[in-house]
Design an enzyme around this catalytic site. Sequence first.
Site, PDB file in Angstrom:
ATOM      1  N   CYS A 144       2.506  -7.662  14.939  1.00  0.00           N
ATOM      2  CA  CYS A 144       3.896  -7.243  15.129  1.00  0.00           C
ATOM      3  C   CYS A 144       4.840  -8.439  15.169  1.00  0.00           C
ATOM      4  O   CYS A 144       6.042  -8.272  15.016  1.00  0.00           O
ATOM      5  CB  CYS A 144       4.069  -6.479  16.433  1.00  0.00           C
ATOM      6  SG  CYS A 144       3.183  -4.926  16.520  1.00  0.00           S
ATOM      7  N   HIS A 154       4.007   1.378   2.313  1.00  0.00           N
ATOM      8  CA  HIS A 154       5.189   0.699   1.769  1.00  0.00           C
ATOM      9  C   HIS A 154       5.837   1.576   0.698  1.00  0.00           C
ATOM     10  O   HIS A 154       7.055   1.692   0.619  1.00  0.00           O
ATOM     11  CB  HIS A 154       4.814  -0.622   1.085  1.00  0.00           C
ATOM     12  CG  HIS A 154       4.213  -1.657   1.989  1.00  0.00           C
ATOM     13  ND1 HIS A 154       2.866  -1.929   2.001  1.00  0.00           N
ATOM     14  CD2 HIS A 154       4.774  -2.496   2.882  1.00  0.00           C
ATOM     15  CE1 HIS A 154       2.629  -2.906   2.869  1.00  0.00           C
ATOM     16  NE2 HIS A 154       3.768  -3.265   3.424  1.00  0.00           N
ATOM     17  N   CYS A 196      -2.731  -4.038  21.106  1.00  0.00           N
ATOM     18  CA  CYS A 196      -1.464  -3.483  20.638  1.00  0.00           C
ATOM     19  C   CYS A 196      -1.708  -2.093  20.045  1.00  0.00           C
ATOM     20  O   CYS A 196      -2.680  -1.886  19.321  1.00  0.00           O
ATOM     21  CB  CYS A 196      -0.893  -4.431  19.574  1.00  0.00           C
ATOM     22  SG  CYS A 196       0.436  -3.714  18.606  1.00  0.00           S
ATOM     23  N   HIS A 256       0.844  -1.192   0.000  1.00  0.00           N
ATOM     24  CA  HIS A 256       0.000   0.000   0.000  1.00  0.00           C
ATOM     25  C   HIS A 256       0.883   1.247   0.000  1.00  0.00           C
ATOM     26  O   HIS A 256       2.109   1.157  -0.134  1.00  0.00           O
ATOM     27  CB  HIS A 256      -0.973  -0.037   1.183  1.00  0.00           C
ATOM     28  CG  HIS A 256      -0.307  -0.241   2.514  1.00  0.00           C
ATOM     29  ND1 HIS A 256       0.498   0.702   3.090  1.00  0.00           N
ATOM     30  CD2 HIS A 256      -0.303  -1.306   3.364  1.00  0.00           C
ATOM     31  CE1 HIS A 256       0.948   0.259   4.247  1.00  0.00           C
ATOM     32  NE2 HIS A 256       0.502  -0.973   4.437  1.00  0.00           N
ATOM     33  N   LYS A 278      -2.642  -2.717   6.272  1.00  0.00           N
ATOM     34  CA  LYS A 278      -3.476  -3.857   5.917  1.00  0.00           C
ATOM     35  C   LYS A 278      -4.198  -4.399   7.140  1.00  0.00           C
ATOM     36  O   LYS A 278      -5.418  -4.553   7.143  1.00  0.00           O
ATOM     37  CB  LYS A 278      -2.579  -4.934   5.295  1.00  0.00           C
ATOM     38  CG  LYS A 278      -3.202  -6.293   5.141  1.00  0.00           C
ATOM     39  CD  LYS A 278      -3.971  -6.419   3.858  1.00  0.00           C
ATOM     40  CE  LYS A 278      -4.511  -7.844   3.744  1.00  0.00           C
ATOM     41  NZ  LYS A 278      -5.393  -7.988   2.624  1.00  0.00           N
ATOM     42  N   HIS A 297      -1.829  -2.330  16.354  1.00  0.00           N
ATOM     43  CA  HIS A 297      -2.863  -3.200  15.782  1.00  0.00           C
ATOM     44  C   HIS A 297      -4.108  -3.237  16.667  1.00  0.00           C
ATOM     45  O   HIS A 297      -4.416  -4.249  17.279  1.00  0.00           O
ATOM     46  CB  HIS A 297      -2.315  -4.617  15.581  1.00  0.00           C
ATOM     47  CG  HIS A 297      -1.159  -4.662  14.647  1.00  0.00           C
ATOM     48  ND1 HIS A 297       0.153  -4.695  15.074  1.00  0.00           N
ATOM     49  CD2 HIS A 297      -1.125  -4.638  13.290  1.00  0.00           C
ATOM     50  CE1 HIS A 297       0.942  -4.692  14.013  1.00  0.00           C
ATOM     51  NE2 HIS A 297       0.213  -4.660  12.927  1.00  0.00           N
ATOM     52  N   LYS A 299      -3.391   5.575  10.511  1.00  0.00           N
ATOM     53  CA  LYS A 299      -2.295   4.884   9.833  1.00  0.00           C
ATOM     54  C   LYS A 299      -2.857   3.974   8.747  1.00  0.00           C
ATOM     55  O   LYS A 299      -3.847   3.287   8.956  1.00  0.00           O
ATOM     56  CB  LYS A 299      -1.525   4.048  10.863  1.00  0.00           C
ATOM     57  CG  LYS A 299      -0.380   3.252  10.249  1.00  0.00           C
ATOM     58  CD  LYS A 299       0.182   2.262  11.248  1.00  0.00           C
ATOM     59  CE  LYS A 299       1.167   1.335  10.570  1.00  0.00           C
ATOM     60  NZ  LYS A 299       1.492   0.176  11.408  1.00  0.00           N
ATOM     61  N   CYS A 306       1.431 -10.255  20.029  1.00  0.00           N
ATOM     62  CA  CYS A 306       0.689  -9.647  18.910  1.00  0.00           C
ATOM     63  C   CYS A 306       1.166 -10.298  17.619  1.00  0.00           C
ATOM     64  O   CYS A 306       2.344 -10.211  17.277  1.00  0.00           O
ATOM     65  CB  CYS A 306       0.918  -8.138  18.845  1.00  0.00           C
ATOM     66  SG  CYS A 306       0.191  -7.419  17.341  1.00  0.00           S
TER      67      CYS A 306
HETATM   68 ZN   LIG Z   1       0.992  -5.267  16.975  1.00  0.00          ZN
END
Ligand SMILES: [Zn+2]
Length: 504
Positions: free
Chosen positions: A131, A21, A145, A18, A298, A148, A295, A128
């Site tokens: 991560c 990146h 997290c 995306h 994905k 996430h 942010k 997580c």
């Molecule tokens: Zn995470």
Amino acid sequence: MPKFYLTTAIDYSNGDPHLGHALEKVGADCIARYRRLRGDDVHFLMGMDEHSQAVLQAAEQNGLEPKAWVDRMAATFESYWRRLECSNDDWIRTTEPRHHRGTTALLEQIARTNPDDLFVGEYEGLYCFGCEEFKQPSQIVNGHCIEHPTLELVPTKERNHFFRLSRYRDRLLALIRSGEFKVEPAIRRNEIVRLLEDGLQDISVSRNRQAWGIPFPGDPEQTVYVWFDALINYLSATGYPEAGYERLWPADLHVVGKGITRFHCVIWPAMLLSAGVALPREVWAHGYVQWEGTKMSKSAGTAVSLGEAIDRHGPDALRYFLLREVGFEADGNFTWDRFDERYTADLADGLGNLASRSLAMVAKYREGIIPASAAETPLDQAGLEAVGAYAQAMDVLDLRGGAEAAWGLVARANLYIQQVAPWALAKAGKDAELDAALGALGRALYRLAVLSGPFVPGKARVLWQSLGLAPEALERAWVQLAAPPVSGAATNKPEVLFPKPQSV
Ligand SMILES: [Zn+2]
């Protein structure tokens, strides 16, 4: 020629690339192209992080064997990087034999050099899978997290190999504070210093045998923790442990996202210190591309299609927008409206219009030959200042500053045309003044073809060729910026560099 070994983070093979990146890759590519202009022997590495449970799960969900899945993902990522003209010299995938060899060798070297640094213990914590790491209480908000918020943390307890990270706190603090190991920008360095000041815990560096990963040396029941494995890619790509790897190592610059600085500025240098291998010189941690304030990622479910963003105005325009507007330091916003505005103002009406009107006047008044004129004009002065400001910014990885310097010259040159009105000089038969104006515009276009190259490489190449210059001459162009050799150049009718959008 000084060597310059530059890397980007390697990307997880669990979803399509995306804009986040893309920002990292085009930023690093912009730096690589700038260093080549300056005469460095650049070695630019990109690649894929192909182990981890998340990758295995993605393969299963798509009904593929993991190897077939990562092959497909690598091909997808690479196709985007080719479209965006990333000029990497090497492409590493962590499933390659050279990387397995490098990973095993570094762990063995740690065990030989500092045998106490690896030990067996039991780990219990919240894991997580986004991560691929255990999270500390400070990294957990509302039970999730920070990176996430939509994923569940998984309570995990297992026997692992550990790395004595705590031992390296004082040395890392000293190396970072002294600048011997540079962490930039300063906001990221300060975060890492605070983290080190709070103290370090030893970390688990293996997982109970997983089907997809690198077996832990001497303990086939365990698999090397995916992050430990991934970081080593920068070293294994140099040929380590084979003789001669120091031709490239140490890396001059690791470009990574701000979310993975702990791995690159704490764990990675500690691993190298433990093994007795030289540290990279610098880590640059860029911010995130935000989409309506969140942010883009994905796993967080917020992503703009990279293909759509490239198709909008072409790959050069996306590169320019990401580096000029979103930025390579702090977080920045991506919106279609702003992208369209920048495209029209800076590219179509800016650089594109300057090139087409300047070359059209050279064609109309001087049969396409840039007149020989040594007259110093205010535009030449502005050109010299732009080159100085550009180099000053690019040398410290201020890519936005570099773009501002180059596009400042675009604006100055368009203003110069309005002020000297070459058409009026032609009409009044003021030949010497007309020669001076067209010569100055030719030199400005030469400078801009060079300075814009790291940002818009495809269009800069077209501009270069329309000045009647040979492609290989671009390699030596930096030293010519003080006095661009365009007198007598036979220009070509330029293609429209940045067409006006039809209906956006
Ligand atoms: Zn995470």
